[in-house]
Design a protein around this motif. Structure first.
Motif, mmCIF file in Angstrom:
data_model
loop_
_atom_site.group_PDB
_atom_site.id
_atom_site.type_symbol
_atom_site.label_atom_id
_atom_site.label_comp_id
_atom_site.label_asym_id
_atom_site.label_seq_id
_atom_site.Cartn_x
_atom_site.Cartn_y
_atom_site.Cartn_z
ATOM 1 N N LEU A 68 0.831 -1.207 0.000
ATOM 2 C CA LEU A 68 0.000 0.000 0.000
ATOM 3 C C LEU A 68 0.865 1.257 0.000
ATOM 4 O O LEU A 68 0.548 2.231 -0.688
ATOM 5 C CB LEU A 68 -0.935 0.006 1.214
ATOM 6 C CG LEU A 68 -2.108 -0.968 1.165
ATOM 7 C CD1 LEU A 68 -2.846 -0.985 2.496
ATOM 8 C CD2 LEU A 68 -3.069 -0.592 0.051
ATOM 9 N N SER A 69 1.967 1.224 0.747
ATOM 10 C CA SER A 69 2.870 2.378 0.781
ATOM 11 C C SER A 69 3.464 2.631 -0.589
ATOM 12 O O SER A 69 3.557 3.776 -1.031
ATOM 13 C CB SER A 69 3.991 2.151 1.793
ATOM 14 O OG SER A 69 3.458 2.019 3.077
ATOM 15 N N ARG A 70 3.872 1.559 -1.272
ATOM 16 C CA ARG A 70 4.438 1.724 -2.614
ATOM 17 C C ARG A 70 3.404 2.265 -3.586
ATOM 18 O O ARG A 70 3.736 3.045 -4.471
ATOM 19 C CB ARG A 70 4.963 0.385 -3.128
ATOM 20 C CG ARG A 70 6.270 0.004 -2.507
ATOM 21 C CD ARG A 70 6.824 -1.240 -3.138
ATOM 22 N NE ARG A 70 8.059 -1.621 -2.472
ATOM 23 C CZ ARG A 70 8.542 -2.827 -2.470
ATOM 24 N NH1 ARG A 70 7.915 -3.794 -3.097
ATOM 25 N NH2 ARG A 70 9.677 -3.093 -1.856
ATOM 26 N N ALA A 71 2.155 1.856 -3.430
ATOM 27 C CA ALA A 71 1.102 2.336 -4.324
ATOM 28 C C ALA A 71 0.769 3.806 -4.044
ATOM 29 O O ALA A 71 0.475 4.563 -4.959
ATOM 30 C CB ALA A 71 -0.146 1.470 -4.179
ATOM 31 N N GLU A 72 0.821 4.199 -2.779
ATOM 32 C CA GLU A 72 0.445 5.559 -2.413
ATOM 33 C C GLU A 72 1.580 6.560 -2.565
ATOM 34 O O GLU A 72 1.329 7.760 -2.655
ATOM 35 C CB GLU A 72 -0.056 5.590 -0.961
ATOM 36 C CG GLU A 72 -1.386 4.892 -0.772
ATOM 37 C CD GLU A 72 -1.811 4.831 0.690
ATOM 38 O OE1 GLU A 72 -1.047 5.292 1.560
ATOM 39 O OE2 GLU A 72 -2.911 4.327 0.945
ATOM 40 N N LEU A 73 2.830 6.085 -2.600
ATOM 41 C CA LEU A 73 3.977 6.995 -2.637
ATOM 42 C C LEU A 73 3.960 7.927 -3.845
ATOM 43 O O LEU A 73 4.157 9.137 -3.680
ATOM 44 C CB LEU A 73 5.284 6.199 -2.583
ATOM 45 C CG LEU A 73 6.555 7.018 -2.458
ATOM 46 C CD1 LEU A 73 6.524 7.864 -1.193
ATOM 47 C CD2 LEU A 73 7.777 6.119 -2.452
ATOM 48 N N PRO A 74 3.716 7.453 -5.084
ATOM 49 C CA PRO A 74 3.679 8.395 -6.210
ATOM 50 C C PRO A 74 2.590 9.465 -6.060
ATOM 51 O O PRO A 74 2.801 10.621 -6.420
ATOM 52 C CB PRO A 74 3.403 7.498 -7.424
ATOM 53 C CG PRO A 74 3.854 6.145 -7.019
ATOM 54 C CD PRO A 74 3.605 6.067 -5.539
#
Length: 198
Positions: A68-74
């Motif tokens: 989820l963090s990787r998806a939300e980072l951008p």
């Protein structure tokens, strides 16, 4: 039956130990009557059960959080760039009201904007030949194997963030070993101050 000198807690403790000891004896007797093949299968089943419990209680939640963090980072980076753009726009409007803009720091701000867009490792900023000694008015940004989506997003935000305009763009797909690499570009673009600002 508890003795007159035995507290209710120690009596309950002693009874609990007796129950556990009986269960262990029954389990040990049950295990001894199993064949070696059944014992092996039971050990494997126990290992699988423990692995599944560890996965579902420890690894999977952490894995999900990372995903989820990787998806939300951008999205968060894009929001930060927009906020940064609004801050810069506010400063620019404030400086216009006070009678001038600080163009001396635009090279540094251009480099910072590439860093926020995740392009710093693959981009290089040089001051253009038309810039005078006092302040830069033209820049060249060179990309080497840059992510095309990030470049396009950065380019779209550029006029709002720094109030500069792209004058010339030349981008092509990156090639590695003679093969084109999808989603990656090489090239350059020339950026200048708007005519009325310079």
């Amino acid at each position: 039956m508890s003795t007159p000198f035995e507290s209710p807690t120690s009596h309950a403790h002693r009874q609990g130990r007796q129950v556990v000891q009986r269960l262990r004896q029954q389990l040990s007797a049950w295990w001894r009557v199993r064949t070696p093949r059944e014992q092996r299968l039971l050990r494997v089943a126990l290992a699988v059960l423990i692995g599944a419990l560890v996965w579902s209680w420890a690894i999977q939640p952490a894995w999900r959080t990372i995903s989820l963090s990787r998806a939300e980072l951008p999205q968060l980076q894009a929001q930060a760039a927009r906020v940064e753009g609004l801050i810069r726009e506010t400063r620019a409007l404030k400086s216009q009201r006070t009678g001038g803009a600080d163009y001396a720091h635009l090279t540094e701000e251009l480099t910072s904007s590439l860093g926020r867009a995740g392009l710093a490792p693959v981009a290089r900023v040089t001051v253009g030949p038309d810039s005078n000694a006092g302040a830069a008015t033209e820049w060249t940004v060179t990309f080497n194997q840059a992510d095309v989506a990030r470049v396009m997003q950065w380019l779209a935000d550029l006029p709002h963030v720094l109030h500069v305009q792209p004058q010339y763009v030349e981008l092509e797909r990156s090639t590695i070993g003679g093969r084109q690499r999808a989603g990656s570009v090489n090239g350059m673009l020339r950026i200048a101050m708007p005519k009325e600002a310079s």
